[in-house]
Design a protein around this motif. Structure first.
Motif, PDB file in Angstrom:
ATOM      1  N   LEU A 174       3.989   5.351  26.017  1.00 31.78           N
ATOM      2  CA  LEU A 174       3.683   4.721  27.298  1.00 31.78           C
ATOM      3  C   LEU A 174       3.167   3.298  27.110  1.00 31.78           C
ATOM      4  O   LEU A 174       3.428   2.418  27.933  1.00 31.78           O
ATOM      5  N   PHE A 175       2.447   3.056  26.023  1.00 37.15           N
ATOM      6  CA  PHE A 175       1.936   1.709  25.772  1.00 37.15           C
ATOM      7  C   PHE A 175       3.014   0.788  25.197  1.00 37.15           C
ATOM      8  O   PHE A 175       3.172  -0.358  25.645  1.00 37.15           O
ATOM      9  N   THR A 176       3.750   1.260  24.229  1.00 39.43           N
ATOM     10  CA  THR A 176       4.692   0.386  23.522  1.00 39.43           C
ATOM     11  C   THR A 176       6.077   0.351  24.152  1.00 39.43           C
ATOM     12  O   THR A 176       6.807  -0.621  24.005  1.00 39.43           O
ATOM     13  N   GLY A 177       6.473   1.449  24.818  1.00 38.83           N
ATOM     14  CA  GLY A 177       7.851   1.565  25.299  1.00 38.83           C
ATOM     15  C   GLY A 177       8.825   1.902  24.194  1.00 38.83           C
ATOM     16  O   GLY A 177      10.040   1.922  24.407  1.00 38.83           O
ATOM     17  N   GLY A 178       8.316   2.188  22.984  1.00 40.47           N
ATOM     18  CA  GLY A 178       9.179   2.416  21.826  1.00 40.47           C
ATOM     19  C   GLY A 178       9.506   3.875  21.578  1.00 40.47           C
ATOM     20  O   GLY A 178       9.081   4.773  22.313  1.00 40.47           O
ATOM     21  N   ILE A 179      10.284   4.084  20.510  1.00 42.01           N
ATOM     22  CA  ILE A 179      10.660   5.420  20.067  1.00 42.01           C
ATOM     23  C   ILE A 179       9.849   5.742  18.824  1.00 42.01           C
ATOM     24  O   ILE A 179       9.884   4.986  17.848  1.00 42.01           O
ATOM     25  N   PRO A 180       9.105   6.845  18.800  1.00 40.45           N
ATOM     26  CA  PRO A 180       8.263   7.148  17.636  1.00 40.45           C
ATOM     27  C   PRO A 180       9.095   7.399  16.385  1.00 40.45           C
ATOM     28  O   PRO A 180      10.097   8.109  16.430  1.00 40.45           O
ATOM     29  N   HIS A 181       8.680   6.791  15.284  1.00 38.07           N
ATOM     30  CA  HIS A 181       9.339   6.938  13.986  1.00 38.07           C
ATOM     31  C   HIS A 181      10.819   6.545  14.059  1.00 38.07           C
ATOM     32  O   HIS A 181      11.678   7.171  13.428  1.00 38.07           O
ATOM     33  N   ASN A 221       2.900  12.313   3.726  1.00 33.40           N
ATOM     34  CA  ASN A 221       2.385  10.958   3.532  1.00 33.40           C
ATOM     35  C   ASN A 221       1.379  10.513   4.591  1.00 33.40           C
ATOM     36  O   ASN A 221       0.828   9.416   4.498  1.00 33.40           O
ATOM     37  N   GLY A 222       1.171  11.327   5.618  1.00 28.79           N
ATOM     38  CA  GLY A 222       0.187  10.980   6.639  1.00 28.79           C
ATOM     39  C   GLY A 222       0.572   9.818   7.517  1.00 28.79           C
ATOM     40  O   GLY A 222      -0.292   9.152   8.104  1.00 28.79           O
ATOM     41  N   VAL A 223       1.872   9.552   7.630  1.00 32.61           N
ATOM     42  CA  VAL A 223       2.349   8.427   8.433  1.00 32.61           C
ATOM     43  C   VAL A 223       2.246   8.764   9.920  1.00 32.61           C
ATOM     44  O   VAL A 223       2.531   9.881  10.342  1.00 32.61           O
ATOM     45  N   ARG A 224       1.842   7.778  10.702  1.00 33.87           N
ATOM     46  CA  ARG A 224       1.762   7.903  12.158  1.00 33.87           C
ATOM     47  C   ARG A 224       2.533   6.743  12.783  1.00 33.87           C
ATOM     48  O   ARG A 224       2.825   5.741  12.107  1.00 33.87           O
ATOM     49  N   PRO A 225       2.902   6.832  14.056  1.00 26.83           N
ATOM     50  CA  PRO A 225       3.577   5.695  14.697  1.00 26.83           C
ATOM     51  C   PRO A 225       2.763   4.409  14.539  1.00 26.83           C
ATOM     52  O   PRO A 225       1.527   4.430  14.587  1.00 26.83           O
ATOM     53  N   THR A 226       3.461   3.312  14.331  1.00 32.40           N
ATOM     54  CA  THR A 226       2.798   2.026  14.122  1.00 32.40           C
ATOM     55  C   THR A 226       2.243   1.490  15.433  1.00 32.40           C
ATOM     56  O   THR A 226       2.982   1.311  16.404  1.00 32.40           O
ATOM     57  N   ILE A 227       0.945   1.230  15.450  1.00 29.23           N
ATOM     58  CA  ILE A 227       0.297   0.707  16.649  1.00 29.23           C
ATOM     59  C   ILE A 227       0.387  -0.821  16.624  1.00 29.23           C
ATOM     60  O   ILE A 227       0.005  -1.461  15.636  1.00 29.23           O
ATOM     61  N   PRO A 228       0.888  -1.450  17.678  1.00 28.25           N
ATOM     62  CA  PRO A 228       1.025  -2.918  17.684  1.00 28.25           C
ATOM     63  C   PRO A 228      -0.317  -3.614  17.492  1.00 28.25           C
ATOM     64  O   PRO A 228      -1.369  -3.099  17.868  1.00 28.25           O
ATOM     65  N   GLU A 229      -0.266  -4.801  16.912  1.00 25.66           N
ATOM     66  CA  GLU A 229      -1.482  -5.560  16.640  1.00 25.66           C
ATOM     67  C   GLU A 229      -2.232  -5.932  17.914  1.00 25.66           C
ATOM     68  O   GLU A 229      -3.458  -6.081  17.902  1.00 25.66           O
ATOM     69  N   ASP A 230      -1.505  -6.112  19.028  1.00 23.34           N
ATOM     70  CA  ASP A 230      -2.172  -6.529  20.267  1.00 23.34           C
ATOM     71  C   ASP A 230      -2.713  -5.354  21.066  1.00 23.34           C
ATOM     72  O   ASP A 230      -3.173  -5.526  22.203  1.00 23.34           O
ATOM     73  N   CYS A 231      -2.689  -4.173  20.503  1.00 23.89           N
ATOM     74  CA  CYS A 231      -3.240  -3.002  21.195  1.00 23.89           C
ATOM     75  C   CYS A 231      -4.762  -3.124  21.252  1.00 23.89           C
ATOM     76  O   CYS A 231      -5.409  -3.341  20.217  1.00 23.89           O
ATOM     77  N   PRO A 232      -5.383  -2.979  22.418  1.00 25.04           N
ATOM     78  CA  PRO A 232      -6.847  -3.049  22.502  1.00 25.04           C
ATOM     79  C   PRO A 232      -7.509  -1.997  21.612  1.00 25.04           C
ATOM     80  O   PRO A 232      -6.981  -0.890  21.446  1.00 25.04           O
TER      81      PRO A 232
END
Length: 291
Positions: free
Chosen positions: A218-225, A241-252
């Motif tokens: 909802l925040f990014t509009g992207g597709i996870p992984h 590997n404990g990978v999670r969706p990448t959170i954008p740098e401009d995320c509060p």
């Protein structure tokens, strides 16, 4: 690690208008699919197909989901559900070979498809807060009646009158302490919690993990992984590997922390949906309120 990867691959009445609340005080046992005029296919999966249909005796548009079978567990769960952010179930048809679930029709389609249609444009803050509250309220409600959905994802949130409503309870289970998943109940890799992948254990806290991915969408509009080659690779990345969706740098920072809290490796360290709702309803996620 090889053992884990091997495990993952091996799973592989009168005629009048009715409002949803009037119809579904109790789920009806409908005698025949002949009461419905099929209009077109809305979606198809491995074990089901969903049709837009007209309930001719009542003059309303519904969604008719054809399934291979309707288990006692699923029927009991559908009977329990009553929340404004859960798709309404009107009735079932259980005459072999026709097994259908008759549901509220969501003209807006799925959240997943809606986000794709925006071509990467983000939701406004007001829109984000509203739909994040809807998505979270559905998970909170299920937890309050001890149901684990086990397949929380944006394709299972439908849009109707600018509201999000959760659907598809085919893999849901009653659960107070967690419940195992059979090999046929795989979930969806990009939204699955690590314990679902490794141990095939799902719970209300697994739903919170998946909800965190939906909030990320909802925040990014992207597709996870989106960069992964296939769902097996996603499972490996998440569980090993404990990978999670990448959170954008401009995320509060508050929103970033909320997502990370949902994705904690230890499920008992994750917040409850009630905890999340408090932050969402007070608009305490760091997003500007008028953008």
């Amino acid at each position: 690690m090889k053992k884990l990867l091997d495990k993952i691959k091996g799973r592989v009445q009168p005629s009048k208008s009715y409002t949803p609340l009037e119809i579904n005080n109790n789920i009806e046992e409908i005698s025949s699919i002949k009461q419905f005029k099929m209009l077109h296919v809305c979606g198809q999966g491995t074990f089901s197909s969903v049709y837009k249909a007209e309930w001719t005796e009542r003059g309303i548009i519904v969604a008719a989901k054809k399934v291979l079978a309707l288990t006692t567990n699923e029927r009991e769960i559908l009977d329990r559900l009553k929340n404004e952010h859960i798709i309404e179930t009107y009735g079932t048809i259980l005459q072999s070979p026709d097994h259908y679930i008759i549901m509220e029709y969501a003209a807006g389609g799925s959240l997943y498809n809606y986000l794709r249609s925006r071509n990467g444009d983000r939701l406004t803050s007001e829109h984000f807060y509203r739909w994040t509250e809807h998505a979270t309220e559905a998970v909170r409600y299920l937890g309050s009646i001890h149901i684990a959905h086990r397949d929380i994802k944006s394709p299972n949130y439908l849009i109707t009158e600018n509201q999000l409503k959760l659907c598809d309870f085919g893999t849901a289970k009653f659960s107070k302490k967690g419940t195992s998943m059979t090999s046929q109940e795989k979930g969806s890799a990009a939204w699955m919690a690590p314990e679902m992948i490794r141990d095939r254990l799902a719970s209300e806290k697994s739903d919170v993990y998946s909800l965190g991915v939906v909030i990320w969408e909802l925040f990014t509009g992207g597709i996870p992984h989106a960069g992964a080659d296939n769902h097996y690779q996603i499972m490996w990345l998440v569980a090993v590997n404990g990978v999670r969706p990448t959170i954008p740098e401009d995320c509060p920072a508050p929103l970033r922390q909320l997502m990370k809290d949902c994705w904690e490796e230890d499920r008992y360290s994750r917040p409850t949906a009630e905890d999340l709702l408090q932050k969402i309803r007070t608009k305490s996620l760091g997003l500007p309120l008028f953008v």
